[in-house]
Enzyme design. Structure first.
Site, PDB file in Angstrom:
ATOM      1  N   ASN A   1       0.842  -1.204  -0.045  1.00 52.43           N
ATOM      2  CA  ASN A   1       0.070  -0.113  -0.045  1.00 52.43           C
ATOM      3  C   ASN A   1       0.913   1.206  -0.008  1.00 52.43           C
ATOM      4  O   ASN A   1       1.774   1.499   0.986  1.00 52.43           O
ATOM      5  CB  ASN A   1      -0.870  -0.075   1.279  1.00 52.43           C
ATOM      6  CG  ASN A   1      -1.901   1.272   1.365  1.00 52.43           C
ATOM      7  OD1 ASN A   1      -1.679   2.095   0.431  1.00 52.43           O
ATOM      8  ND2 ASN A   1      -2.327   1.486   2.484  1.00 52.43           N
TER       9      ASN A   1
ATOM     10  N   ASN B   1      -9.730  -1.659  -0.698  1.00 55.25           N
ATOM     11  CA  ASN B   1     -10.148  -3.275  -0.770  1.00 55.25           C
ATOM     12  C   ASN B   1      -9.856  -3.764  -2.069  1.00 55.25           C
ATOM     13  O   ASN B   1     -10.176  -4.959  -2.605  1.00 55.25           O
ATOM     14  CB  ASN B   1     -11.792  -2.994  -0.758  1.00 55.25           C
ATOM     15  CG  ASN B   1     -12.219  -3.067   0.606  1.00 55.25           C
ATOM     16  OD1 ASN B   1     -11.941  -3.798   1.447  1.00 55.25           O
ATOM     17  ND2 ASN B   1     -13.253  -2.176   0.660  1.00 55.25           N
TER      18      ASN B   1
ATOM     19  N   SER C   1       2.589  -2.694   4.402  1.00 49.66           N
ATOM     20  CA  SER C   1       1.636  -1.570   4.670  1.00 49.66           C
ATOM     21  C   SER C   1       1.558  -1.558   6.320  1.00 49.66           C
ATOM     22  O   SER C   1       2.306  -2.036   7.237  1.00 49.66           O
ATOM     23  CB  SER C   1       0.324  -1.974   4.098  1.00 49.66           C
ATOM     24  OG  SER C   1      -0.701  -0.775   4.380  1.00 49.66           O
TER      25      SER C   1
ATOM     26  N   ASP D   1      -1.493  -2.379   9.437  1.00 43.79           N
ATOM     27  CA  ASP D   1      -2.281  -3.368   9.754  1.00 43.79           C
ATOM     28  C   ASP D   1      -3.493  -3.398   8.757  1.00 43.79           C
ATOM     29  O   ASP D   1      -4.478  -4.529   8.932  1.00 43.79           O
ATOM     30  CB  ASP D   1      -2.831  -3.524  11.061  1.00 43.79           C
ATOM     31  CG  ASP D   1      -1.569  -3.546  12.078  1.00 43.79           C
ATOM     32  OD1 ASP D   1      -0.767  -4.606  12.022  1.00 43.79           O
ATOM     33  OD2 ASP D   1      -1.312  -2.706  12.955  1.00 43.79           O
TER      34      ASP D   1
ATOM     35  N   GLU E   1      -7.771  -6.374   5.248  1.00 43.01           N
ATOM     36  CA  GLU E   1      -8.413  -6.763   3.835  1.00 43.01           C
ATOM     37  C   GLU E   1      -7.913  -8.067   3.335  1.00 43.01           C
ATOM     38  O   GLU E   1      -8.906  -9.026   2.894  1.00 43.01           O
ATOM     39  CB  GLU E   1      -7.821  -5.714   2.864  1.00 43.01           C
ATOM     40  CG  GLU E   1      -8.381  -4.426   2.839  1.00 43.01           C
ATOM     41  CD  GLU E   1      -8.102  -3.652   1.741  1.00 43.01           C
ATOM     42  OE1 GLU E   1      -7.741  -4.156   0.694  1.00 43.01           O
ATOM     43  OE2 GLU E   1      -8.067  -2.379   1.704  1.00 43.01           O
TER      44      GLU E   1
ATOM     45  N   GLY F   1       0.793   2.061  12.561  1.00 44.34           N
ATOM     46  CA  GLY F   1       0.819   1.392  13.975  1.00 44.34           C
ATOM     47  C   GLY F   1       1.649  -0.027  13.849  1.00 44.34           C
ATOM     48  O   GLY F   1       2.177  -0.125  14.903  1.00 44.34           O
TER      49      GLY F   1
ATOM     50  N   ARG G   1      -2.014  11.604  10.126  1.00 41.28           N
ATOM     51  CA  ARG G   1      -1.153  10.513   9.451  1.00 41.28           C
ATOM     52  C   ARG G   1       0.084  10.652   8.929  1.00 41.28           C
ATOM     53  O   ARG G   1       0.996  10.197   8.914  1.00 41.28           O
ATOM     54  CB  ARG G   1      -2.066   9.910   8.204  1.00 41.28           C
ATOM     55  CG  ARG G   1      -1.633   8.852   7.511  1.00 41.28           C
ATOM     56  CD  ARG G   1      -2.460   8.146   6.601  1.00 41.28           C
ATOM     57  NE  ARG G   1      -3.409   7.211   7.199  1.00 41.28           N
ATOM     58  CZ  ARG G   1      -3.232   5.933   7.591  1.00 41.28           C
ATOM     59  NH1 ARG G   1      -2.054   5.314   7.331  1.00 41.28           N
ATOM     60  NH2 ARG G   1      -4.059   5.409   8.293  1.00 41.28           N
TER      61      ARG G   1
ATOM     62  N   GLU H   1     -10.107  -0.842  11.712  1.00 43.95           N
ATOM     63  CA  GLU H   1     -10.913  -0.246  10.565  1.00 43.95           C
ATOM     64  C   GLU H   1     -12.387  -0.037  11.358  1.00 43.95           C
ATOM     65  O   GLU H   1     -12.854  -0.744  12.216  1.00 43.95           O
ATOM     66  CB  GLU H   1     -10.991  -1.638   9.586  1.00 43.95           C
ATOM     67  CG  GLU H   1      -9.597  -2.025   9.287  1.00 43.95           C
ATOM     68  CD  GLU H   1      -8.681  -0.991   8.744  1.00 43.95           C
ATOM     69  OE1 GLU H   1      -9.127  -0.250   7.801  1.00 43.95           O
ATOM     70  OE2 GLU H   1      -7.628  -0.845   9.207  1.00 43.95           O
TER      71      GLU H   1
END
Length: 617
Positions: A230, A266, A287, A289, A294, A321, A393, A596
């Protein structure tokens, strides 16, 4: 230790008696050294070099820690950086001893370097110099040797004391390169280099570093990896971190991989739901978590979910994280790491390919969505910080610190009902036959519950849906009868009370409820220090209303070291559970699963032992 003279047996090929040997201690291990006798039978001459003999001629042994002996596999003399070295490969180590300036007392020009094959990722042979110093070395030794030389490189990642930031150990890359010029034939030199590289790789595979217990399989070597990345996770540096560290490690370990960069929310979930998994031996996720969330749920949505979810998953921290990566480190008994140190260590584990079992928790919402979770279920303070800190972020992991301080300034209290099945009540499970028979009935009853079921999800909190984050849950259109995965035999429909042997918490005012099944919530946040990958336990922590802001701040500061459960705060409760139900009464709030956002409303959960597989040696 004084040198010991050892007389070998005769050469089985020539019948000639071999020269006596001197046994010399080098770095707490014994290895044979070649010596000759004078014509008058005087004591051994000074040490000439270390010796390797083929087992058919002799069996040189080295003493190892437990007192047993094992053969020295290979011995050779090579150059590197303009220096001549003796290189000895044993079952567990590669020993490199400088030959220039050898003395009779030391047996070499300084203390030998000993590298454990546990720390070795791989070895490669090549014809052309790969580094400028190799080219310079060739120039020094003449053009005649340059055209015929071959090389082999060995890649180690030993744990060494940090060069900065205080005490502690971290993995550092060490490359050993050797020039092979034993023949004028370049093909013969290349074959010799390949023989060494192959023997080192095989020794590395045999010496995979295993943590105590929990390892259920090893990836074949070389394994084929599908790597999902990601590019927007964390500070948006995942791709550059991959090319800087992980890509080189995979190449050094000779691991073929396919890299897919996710393009939308997704994307990974849809891909793993449809892809032919037989093309790969493992899936790796680079990435935070969120991408792992996903992938896990995409695997569980497949018709062949029972086999698909056993696909080994590798975790490479590239987000904010990185809780699973930090948890794996914790389970291995390694000291806390963060940032690029943690990435290198996880990359090392991925290349080593030791597979452990992973508990997964099945979470059901009032609208009968079924979500599979590997990390946590949160309501209240922790969930608020996780979602609200998305706006920070760009600062990376510090976003959680900023979010915590902001939320402390405006502390909220939530009303609701919490029930759970204590872990010691494990004898109350249904039999497998009863579980299978009741699955459809339970699913249908859950969907028809008049108390909480609704055709649309609760809209008290908008679903976070940013292309730069994984903090969104995609609504699926599964009918109750088509819900895949193991049966939730410990749960009952929402319109029925929890079983009598469950515990119902008397308090109804909470600051937070956290159900964790990994040790960490972030790189520097140890929420459940007693958690293990396959302990089959939900570590349930809840904080009752009435706690002061100062006490709550002390709680999270102590959580950085995992000591928060021993501060004896009367508002903090910790229990171990197998299942739980949470029924919020407050009209607005936030519930997260693995960080999420999910629909706000009643949820219940049951942990399933050893359902998944994680590369976590």
């Amino acid at each position: 230790m004084a040198p010991q003279i050892v007389t070998p047996r005769r050469n089985q090929l020539t019948g000639m008696k071999l020269a006596p040997l001197v046994l010399v201690r080098i770095s707490e291990r014994y290895i044979y050294a070649r010596a000759g006798l004078s014509s008058r039978g005087s004591p051994p001459l000074p040490l000439l070099s270390l010796l390797f003999c083929h087992p058919s001629l002799m069996e040189p042994l080295e003493t190892i820690r437990n007192g047993a002996s094992r053969p020295v596999n290979l011995y050779g003399e090579f150059s590197g950086k303009g220096v001549r070295y003796a290189v000895i490969l044993s079952e567990r180590e590669l020993t490199v001893c400088r030959l220039d300036g050898c003395s009779s007392s030391s047996g070499g020009g300084g203390k030998p370097s000993v590298f454990s094959l546990e720390d070795c990722l791989g070895s490669r042979a090549h014809l052309e110099p790969q580094h400028r110093e190799e080219e310079e070395e060739d120039e020094e030794e003449g053009d005649e040797c340059t055209g015929s030389s071959a090389y082999f490189s060995v890649y180690f990642y030993p744990l060494r004391r940090r060069r900065w930031a205080g005490a502690g150990l971290a993995r550092h890359r060490v490359e050993q390169r050797f020039r092979v010029s034993t023949s004028e034939d370049p093909r013969a030199n290349l074959e010799e280099a390949r023989r060494w590289a192959r023997a080192i790789r095989e020794g590395s595979i045999r010496n995979r570093l295993q943590r105590t217990g929990g390892v259920c399989a090893e990836l074949k070597s070389p394994c084929r990896i599908l790597l999902l990345l990601n590019p927007h996770s964390g500070k948006g540096q995942a791709h550059s971190l991959f090319t800087t560290h992980v890509q080189h490690m995979l190449q050094e370990a000779s691991i073929p991989y396919t890299l897919i960069i996710t393009e939308r929310q997704n994307h990974a979930r849809e891909l793993v739901r449809e892809v032919d998994l037989s093309q790969w031996d493992a899936l790796a996720i680079m990435s935070g978590d969120g991408l792992l969330f996903e992938v896990v749920n995409g695997l569980m949505e497949r018709e062949d979910w029972e086999e698909a979810i056993k696909t080994p998953l590798g975790v490479l921290p590239g987000g904010s994280g990185n809780a699973v990566a930090a948890s794996i480190h914790h389970y291995c008994g390694l000291q806390p790491m963060s940032g690029e140190e943690l990435l290198v260590s996880c990359g090392f584990m991925l290349c080593k390919g030791l597979v452990s079992r992973l508990d997964l928790t099945s979470i059901r919402t009032a609208s009968n969505q079924r979500i599979f979770s590997f990390l946590s279920l949160a309501w209240g303070f922790v969930a608020d910080v996780d979602i609200e800190s998305e706006k920070y972020r760009h600062v990376g992991a510090a976003r959680f610190t900023v979010g915590t301080l902001v939320r402390l300034a405006s502390l909220r209290v939530y009303q609701g009902k919490l029930s759970y099945l204590p872990a010691e009540e494990s004898g109350s499970y249904l039999s497998p036959e009863q579980s299978t028979e009741s699955l459809t009935d339970i699913s249908q009853q859950m969907s028809s519950s008049s108390d909480y079921s609704d055709s649309s999800p609760c809209t008290n909190h908008p679903l976070h849906n940013s292309c730069n984050s994984n903090n969104a849950f995609k609504q699926t259109n599964q009918s109750p009868a088509s819900v895949l995965g193991p049966p939730d035999s410990l749960l009952v429909p929402f319109d029925q009370p929890v079983p009598a042997h469950w515990t119902v918490v008397s308090e109804q005012d909470f600051v937070l409820v956290l159900a964790a099944y990994q040790s960490h919530l972030a790189e520097d946040l140890i929420a459940a220090p007693a958690s293990r990958l396959e302990d089959g336990v939900i570590h349930l922590i809840y904080v009752k209303a009435g706690i002061s802001r100062a006490a709550l701040l002390r709680l999270f500061l102590a959580m950085e070291k995992g000591t928060h459960l021993s501060i004896n705060c009367p508002y903090v409760v910790y229990v171990k559970a197998r299942a739980l139900r949470l029924e919020p009464y407050s009209p607005k709030g936030t519930i997260t699963v693995d960080g999420e956002l999910v629909e706000y409303g009643p949820v219940q959960a049951q942990i399933h032992d050893s359902l998944g597989r994680l590369i976590a040696g």
